[in-house]
Design an enzyme around this catalytic site. Structure first.
Site, PDB file in Angstrom:
ATOM      1  N   HIS A 168       1.171 -11.239  10.194  1.00 34.35           N
ATOM      2  CA  HIS A 168       1.342  -9.874   9.687  1.00 34.35           C
ATOM      3  C   HIS A 168      -0.012  -9.236   9.386  1.00 34.35           C
ATOM      4  CE1 HIS A 168       3.059  -6.606   7.223  1.00 34.35           C
ATOM      5  NE2 HIS A 168       2.044  -6.846   6.427  1.00 34.35           N
ATOM      6  N   GLU A 169      -0.883  -9.975   8.678  1.00 36.74           N
ATOM      7  CA  GLU A 169      -2.188  -9.414   8.298  1.00 36.74           C
ATOM      8  C   GLU A 169      -3.043  -9.125   9.531  1.00 36.74           C
ATOM      9  OE1 GLU A 169      -3.162  -8.411   5.157  1.00 36.74           O
ATOM     10  OE2 GLU A 169      -1.046  -8.785   4.788  1.00 36.74           O
ATOM     11  N   LYS A 221      -1.227  -6.081  11.521  1.00 38.39           N
ATOM     12  CA  LYS A 221      -1.287  -4.789  10.822  1.00 38.39           C
ATOM     13  C   LYS A 221      -2.721  -4.325  10.572  1.00 38.39           C
ATOM     14  CE  LYS A 221       0.314  -2.412   6.631  1.00 38.39           C
ATOM     15  NZ  LYS A 221       1.190  -2.511   5.439  1.00 38.39           N
ATOM     16  N   HIS A 222      -3.564  -5.238  10.099  1.00 37.29           N
ATOM     17  CA  HIS A 222      -4.921  -4.832   9.687  1.00 37.29           C
ATOM     18  C   HIS A 222      -6.017  -5.327  10.635  1.00 37.29           C
ATOM     19  CE1 HIS A 222      -3.396  -3.333   5.840  1.00 37.29           C
ATOM     20  NE2 HIS A 222      -2.703  -4.453   5.724  1.00 37.29           N
ATOM     21  N   PHE A 234       2.601 -14.801   7.413  1.00 39.38           N
ATOM     22  CA  PHE A 234       1.725 -13.956   6.589  1.00 39.38           C
ATOM     23  C   PHE A 234       0.443 -13.631   7.372  1.00 39.38           C
ATOM     24  CE2 PHE A 234      -0.725 -13.892   2.251  1.00 39.38           C
ATOM     25  CZ  PHE A 234      -0.599 -12.523   2.162  1.00 39.38           C
ATOM     26  N   GLN A 253      -5.094 -12.091  -4.288  1.00 34.37           N
ATOM     27  CA  GLN A 253      -3.934 -12.022  -5.180  1.00 34.37           C
ATOM     28  C   GLN A 253      -3.915 -13.204  -6.144  1.00 34.37           C
ATOM     29  OE1 GLN A 253      -0.298 -12.219  -2.826  1.00 34.37           O
ATOM     30  NE2 GLN A 253      -0.805 -14.183  -1.919  1.00 34.37           N
ATOM     31  N   HIS A 299      -5.241 -12.097   0.218  1.00 36.15           N
ATOM     32  CA  HIS A 299      -4.113 -11.329   0.751  1.00 36.15           C
ATOM     33  C   HIS A 299      -4.518 -10.756   2.108  1.00 36.15           C
ATOM     34  CE1 HIS A 299      -0.780  -8.023   0.189  1.00 36.15           C
ATOM     35  NE2 HIS A 299      -0.950  -8.351   1.429  1.00 36.15           N
TER      36      HIS A 299
HETATM   37  P1  5GP Z   1       1.699  -1.316  -1.524  1.00 39.25           P
HETATM   38  O1  5GP Z   1       2.629  -0.230  -1.096  1.00 39.25           O
HETATM   39  O2  5GP Z   1       2.364  -2.561  -2.002  1.00 39.25           O
HETATM   40  O3  5GP Z   1       0.523  -0.881  -2.330  1.00 39.25           O
HETATM   41  O4  5GP Z   1       0.993  -1.760  -0.154  1.00 39.25           O
HETATM   42  C1  5GP Z   1       1.717  -2.304   0.882  1.00 39.25           C
HETATM   43  C2  5GP Z   1       0.780  -2.650   2.001  1.00 39.25           C
HETATM   44  O5  5GP Z   1       0.163  -1.473   2.528  1.00 39.25           O
HETATM   45  C3  5GP Z   1      -0.403  -3.515   1.594  1.00 39.25           C
HETATM   46  O6  5GP Z   1      -0.128  -4.856   1.482  1.00 39.25           O
HETATM   47  C4  5GP Z   1      -1.352  -3.226   2.709  1.00 39.25           C
HETATM   48  O7  5GP Z   1      -0.974  -3.895   3.871  1.00 39.25           O
HETATM   49  C5  5GP Z   1      -1.169  -1.751   2.888  1.00 39.25           C
HETATM   50  N1  5GP Z   1      -2.070  -0.977   2.024  1.00 39.25           N
HETATM   51  C6  5GP Z   1      -1.804  -0.419   0.802  1.00 39.25           C
HETATM   52  N2  5GP Z   1      -2.850   0.268   0.341  1.00 39.25           N
HETATM   53  C7  5GP Z   1      -3.820   0.146   1.275  1.00 39.25           C
HETATM   54  C8  5GP Z   1      -5.139   0.659   1.382  1.00 39.25           C
HETATM   55  O8  5GP Z   1      -5.666   1.369   0.524  1.00 39.25           O
HETATM   56  N3  5GP Z   1      -5.819   0.326   2.499  1.00 39.25           N
HETATM   57  C9  5GP Z   1      -5.291  -0.430   3.493  1.00 39.25           C
HETATM   58  N4  5GP Z   1      -6.056  -0.692   4.559  1.00 39.25           N
HETATM   59  N5  5GP Z   1      -4.054  -0.913   3.428  1.00 39.25           N
HETATM   60  C10 5GP Z   1      -3.320  -0.637   2.339  1.00 39.25           C
HETATM   61  P1  5GP Z   2       0.961  -6.015   3.387  1.00 39.03           P
HETATM   62  O1  5GP Z   2       1.671  -5.170   4.410  1.00 39.03           O
HETATM   63  O2  5GP Z   2       1.425  -5.756   2.039  1.00 39.03           O
HETATM   64  O3  5GP Z   2      -0.429  -6.390   3.725  1.00 39.03           O
HETATM   65  O4  5GP Z   2       1.572  -7.491   3.597  1.00 39.03           O
HETATM   66  C1  5GP Z   2       2.573  -7.961   2.821  1.00 39.03           C
HETATM   67  C2  5GP Z   2       3.585  -8.579   3.735  1.00 39.03           C
HETATM   68  O5  5GP Z   2       3.300  -9.963   3.859  1.00 39.03           O
HETATM   69  C3  5GP Z   2       4.969  -8.440   3.175  1.00 39.03           C
HETATM   70  O6  5GP Z   2       5.859  -8.312   4.248  1.00 39.03           O
HETATM   71  C4  5GP Z   2       5.163  -9.757   2.459  1.00 39.03           C
HETATM   72  O7  5GP Z   2       6.508 -10.149   2.415  1.00 39.03           O
HETATM   73  C5  5GP Z   2       4.369 -10.713   3.333  1.00 39.03           C
HETATM   74  N1  5GP Z   2       3.818 -11.830   2.570  1.00 39.03           N
HETATM   75  C6  5GP Z   2       3.973 -13.108   2.905  1.00 39.03           C
HETATM   76  N2  5GP Z   2       3.367 -13.893   2.013  1.00 39.03           N
HETATM   77  C7  5GP Z   2       2.814 -13.084   1.082  1.00 39.03           C
HETATM   78  C8  5GP Z   2       2.073 -13.338  -0.095  1.00 39.03           C
HETATM   79  O8  5GP Z   2       1.769 -14.465  -0.492  1.00 39.03           O
HETATM   80  N3  5GP Z   2       1.669 -12.243  -0.797  1.00 39.03           N
HETATM   81  C9  5GP Z   2       1.972 -10.975  -0.401  1.00 39.03           C
HETATM   82  N4  5GP Z   2       1.526  -9.964  -1.150  1.00 39.03           N
HETATM   83  N5  5GP Z   2       2.680 -10.707   0.696  1.00 39.03           N
HETATM   84  C10 5GP Z   2       3.111 -11.762   1.439  1.00 39.03           C
END
Ligand code: 5GP
Ligand code: 5GP
Length: 228
Positions: free
Chosen positions: A116-117, A120-121, A113, A36, A63
């Site tokens: 969460h990563e 979730k992933h 953060f 990011q 990210h």
């Molecule tokens: P957004 O809705 O902001 O695009 O995505 C929210 C979150 O959903 C992302 O930060 C990420 O955790 C997950 N996400 C969105 N698109 C993808 C994707 O194509 N692949 C994966 N593995 N996660 C995704």
């Molecule tokens: P995603 O599900 O989109 O992978 O993860 C995004 C989650 O991590 C959201 O809940 C967001 O509030 C939190 N988060 C914490 N720090 C950051 C940051 O620096 N960038 C983004 N995109 N998400 C962050």
């Protein structure tokens, strides 16, 4: 006689288990490695907060490293029994604070953060990467893909000007060797801007690959690259 049967039975069971193991190691197809641009996280309506360690350097930050399927879908939250444990990555923390800072509010030490990563992933790739391996792999991918250098050496600078999306993609393809996916968001005045850059990685986390599928979403043909 009975013991022969029980040996046969246990052999059969072993074979079933090994088949299960094989199918488990194929539980996703590739990774998105997502970085990011902090300027674009911060200049939106929502704004941002710097981590406790201070304003991050003006560079792309990690990210996440996201396991994905070739059909575009993805697994998430795969193992509630494997929660984030800082003790497993103590040697990586200072590198992570530099390269994987959280800009979410309120200010934090970024641990939420990373938690969460991972949960979730990361847990969806635990068949190939341990928790330490997951964070270590993301950091080494960041080291191998200097996106800011790729852009600035093509004259694309984080100066608030607009640049063509095609030129941005070509600059990265030229420097890194693979076509990226660009995700945009909008700044507080509604301009489309460069928010995240996706590269694809094979399912062992070792090599960049061409993306088998791209995420959905659209940028303008000219997008802003804000300063940070
Ligand atoms: P957004 O809705 O902001 O695009 O995505 C929210 C979150 O959903 C992302 O930060 C990420 O955790 C997950 N996400 C969105 N698109 C993808 C994707 O194509 N692949 C994966 N593995 N996660 C995704
Ligand atoms: P995603 O599900 O989109 O992978 O993860 C995004 C989650 O991590 C959201 O809940 C967001 O509030 C939190 N988060 C914490 N720090 C950051 C940051 O620096 N960038 C983004 N995109 N998400 C962050």
């Amino acid at each position: 006689m009975e013991s022969k049967y029980s040996i046969l039975l246990s052999l059969l069971m072993l074979q079933c288990l090994s088949l299960l193991c094989v199918s488990q190691s194929q539980d996703f197809d590739f990774f998105y490695f997502v970085q990011q641009w902090p300027g674009s996280y911060c200049d939106t309506k929502q704004s941002c907060c710097y981590p406790n360690t201070g304003k991050p350097t003006a560079d792309f930050g990690i990210h996440g490293l996201w396991p994905n399927y070739k059909d575009g879908s993805y697994p998430s939250n795969c193992d509630p029994n494997n929660s984030f444990n800082q003790a497993k990555i103590l040697d990586l923390i200072s590198n992570m604070q530099k390269n994987w800072p959280s800009l979410a509010c309120p200010s934090s030490n970024s641990i939420q953060f990373w938690t969460h990563e991972w949960e979730k992933h990361g847990t969806c790739s635990e068949s190939v990467l341990s928790q330490h391996g997951y964070f270590d792999t993301a950091l080494s991918l960041k080291g191998k893909t200097n996106l800011l250098e790729a852009l600035t050496s093509a004259g694309i600078n984080p100066d608030g000007n607009s640049y063509s999306l095609v030129n941005i993609k070509n600059a990265i393809k030229g420097a890194i060797g693979y076509t990226p996916w660009i995700e945009c968001n909008v700044d507080a005045s509604g301009n489309s801007q460069l928010y995240q850059i996706y590269l694809c990685v094979d399912n062992s986390g070792s090599d960049l690959i061409e993306c088998p599928v791209f995420p959905k979403g659209k940028c303008g043909s000219e997008i802003e690259f804000p300063s940070f």
